[in-house]
Design a protein around this motif. Structure first.
Motif, PDB file in Angstrom:
ATOM      1  N   LEU A  12       0.816  -1.214   0.000  1.00 56.36           N
ATOM      2  CA  LEU A  12       0.000   0.000   0.000  1.00 56.36           C
ATOM      3  C   LEU A  12       0.849   1.263   0.000  1.00 56.36           C
ATOM      4  N   PHE A  13       1.973   1.237   0.700  1.00 60.72           N
ATOM      5  CA  PHE A  13       2.744   2.454   0.880  1.00 60.72           C
ATOM      6  C   PHE A  13       4.126   2.379   0.241  1.00 60.72           C
ATOM      7  N   SER A  14       4.261   1.552  -0.765  1.00 58.29           N
ATOM      8  CA  SER A  14       5.533   1.522  -1.480  1.00 58.29           C
ATOM      9  C   SER A  14       5.730   2.841  -2.208  1.00 58.29           C
ATOM     10  N   VAL A  15       6.933   3.313  -2.191  1.00 57.36           N
ATOM     11  CA  VAL A  15       7.223   4.626  -2.770  1.00 57.36           C
ATOM     12  C   VAL A  15       8.273   4.458  -3.856  1.00 57.36           C
ATOM     13  N   ARG A  46       3.613   9.546  -3.530  1.00 59.05           N
ATOM     14  CA  ARG A  46       4.521   9.432  -2.397  1.00 59.05           C
ATOM     15  C   ARG A  46       3.737   9.351  -1.092  1.00 59.05           C
ATOM     16  N   LEU A  47       4.370   8.717  -0.124  1.00 57.33           N
ATOM     17  CA  LEU A  47       3.729   8.522   1.168  1.00 57.33           C
ATOM     18  C   LEU A  47       3.421   9.851   1.847  1.00 57.33           C
ATOM     19  N   LYS A  48       4.271  10.838   1.663  1.00 61.05           N
ATOM     20  CA  LYS A  48       4.057  12.116   2.341  1.00 61.05           C
ATOM     21  C   LYS A  48       2.805  12.824   1.845  1.00 61.05           C
ATOM     22  N   THR A  49       2.294  12.424   0.666  1.00 62.10           N
ATOM     23  CA  THR A  49       1.073  13.040   0.157  1.00 62.10           C
ATOM     24  C   THR A  49      -0.104  12.769   1.079  1.00 62.10           C
ATOM     25  N   ALA A  55      -3.235  18.275   5.719  1.00 61.65           N
ATOM     26  CA  ALA A  55      -2.996  19.695   5.979  1.00 61.65           C
ATOM     27  C   ALA A  55      -3.666  20.591   4.953  1.00 61.65           C
ATOM     28  N   GLY A  56      -4.358  19.999   3.976  1.00 62.17           N
ATOM     29  CA  GLY A  56      -5.046  20.786   2.965  1.00 62.17           C
ATOM     30  C   GLY A  56      -4.173  21.238   1.824  1.00 62.17           C
ATOM     31  N   LYS A  57      -2.949  20.720   1.715  1.00 61.37           N
ATOM     32  CA  LYS A  57      -2.037  21.137   0.655  1.00 61.37           C
ATOM     33  C   LYS A  57      -2.149  20.265  -0.588  1.00 61.37           C
ATOM     34  N   ASP A  58      -2.777  19.115  -0.478  1.00 58.43           N
ATOM     35  CA  ASP A  58      -2.949  18.208  -1.609  1.00 58.43           C
ATOM     36  C   ASP A  58      -4.355  17.633  -1.558  1.00 58.43           C
ATOM     37  N   THR A  59      -4.781  17.113  -2.697  1.00 61.43           N
ATOM     38  CA  THR A  59      -6.059  16.412  -2.775  1.00 61.43           C
ATOM     39  C   THR A  59      -5.797  14.966  -3.182  1.00 61.43           C
ATOM     40  N   ARG A  64      -7.262   6.484  -2.764  1.00 61.53           N
ATOM     41  CA  ARG A  64      -6.182   6.796  -1.832  1.00 61.53           C
ATOM     42  C   ARG A  64      -6.730   7.082  -0.438  1.00 61.53           C
ATOM     43  N   VAL A  65      -7.839   7.803  -0.386  1.00 67.49           N
ATOM     44  CA  VAL A  65      -8.446   8.085   0.917  1.00 67.49           C
ATOM     45  C   VAL A  65      -8.887   6.786   1.585  1.00 67.49           C
ATOM     46  N   PHE A  66      -9.461   5.896   0.800  1.00 65.21           N
ATOM     47  CA  PHE A  66      -9.931   4.624   1.354  1.00 65.21           C
ATOM     48  C   PHE A  66      -8.765   3.776   1.845  1.00 65.21           C
TER      49      PHE A  66
END
Length: 294
Positions: A12-15, A46-49, A55-59, A64-66
């Motif tokens: 799930l979180f491979s970058v 990327r995981l940091k997204t 923080a409201g800086k990306d959508t 991805r949300v799920f």
């Protein structure tokens, strides 16, 4: 459990850090083009997204949300700025697990079936709070399309038939649940028969034998293997019906904005045909046009 969870988290979180670049030569007539047609590949997720989105800086897309909510319950609520739901989610999950372990300890000490029932109900309650947080995250996702295929897919994955209701295909819901109920019935029936004949066969093969029935051990073994095979077929059929329910919701959600019109006409009429060659354009010649309108 750890052997399954750790690889799942890695997937799930491979970058991936690779970037692609493709150069396309759009020259005409064998001459190289002077225009820069280099196409830059889209940057990998990327995981940091996940954290910048909070923080409201990306959508993020719904998928991805799920996935974030699957790994971290309450992530979808935080993404949707519904922070008041997070304590409720964790309180329900934590209370269910805590009380389940409490009743499990009492059950092991007393072997009272009532404590076993209470334990199972507490664990089911914790699972329902987790499931509810996932469903709520899908429902609250904002988008500008009348029907979102990802939402229909996740609806049917979380609750079979819900994606069909979302698509407006209400008549499919009885078919979905009819198939699941039938498969579940045969799953349970064949499983019980398998356990029954397995127990009788083990008693017949014990030393000394503890089976006093009229069936031979060979017959008991045949029935045991047969019902085990039927049970496995029932499990496979249940998984297949569940998967078809998800696929159906996804496919027909894509068809919601597909223009399907009865205006399908084929018209044949005379016309002129233009011959085009590399050396130039040849004179027009008479011919027949076939025009298909849909």
């Amino acid at each position: 459990m750890k052997r399954i969870l750790i690889p799942l988290l890695c997937v799930l979180f491979s970058v991936p850090a690779a970037y692609g670049q493709f150069a396309v030569d759009m020259g005409e007539g064998g001459r190289p083009s002077t225009q820069d047609t280099t196409v830059q590949a889209k940057e990998a997720f990327r995981l940091k997204t996940y954290f910048t989105a909070l923080a409201g800086k990306d959508t993020l897309k719904l998928g991805r949300v799920f996935s974030g909510a699957v790994v971290l319950p309450g992530y979808a609520q935080a993404y949707h700025r519904e922070y008041w739901k997070i304590p409720i989610t964790y309180a329900g999950i934590g209370a269910g697990i805590y009380m389940g372990r409490h009743f499990h300890t009492k059950f092991r000490a007393t072997e009272d079936d009532a404590f076993e029932l209470y334990r199972n109900l507490c664990y089911v309650g914790a699972g329902l709070f987790y499931w509810g947080s996932l469903l709520d995250g899908v429902m609250q996702f904002k988008h500008d399309k009348p029907v979102l295929p990802a939402r229909a897919t996740l609806y049917s994955a979380l609750l079979p038939g819900l994606g069909q209701i979302y698509n407006g295909d209400y008549w499919k819901v009885p078919i979905v649940y009819g198939g699941l109920i039938a498969c579940g019935y045969f799953w349970q029936y064949n499983g019980l028969q398998y356990k029954r004949y397995k127990t009788m066969y083990n008693h017949a093969m014990a030393n000394p034998p503890r089976y006093d029935g009229w069936m031979r051990p060979e017959d008991l073994k045949w029935y045991r293997d047969t019902f085990r095979r039927f049970r496995d077929y029932s499990i496979l059929a249940t998984v297949l019906v569940y998967a078809l329910n998800i696929i159906d919701a996804n496919v027909f959600a894509h068809f919601q904005d597909f223009d399907i019109s009865d205006d399908l006409t084929l018209r044949i009429e005379p016309g002129f045909i233009h011959h085009v060659a590399y050396s130039g354009t040849l004179p027009q010649v008479a011919g027949i046009h076939m025009k298909l309108t849909f």
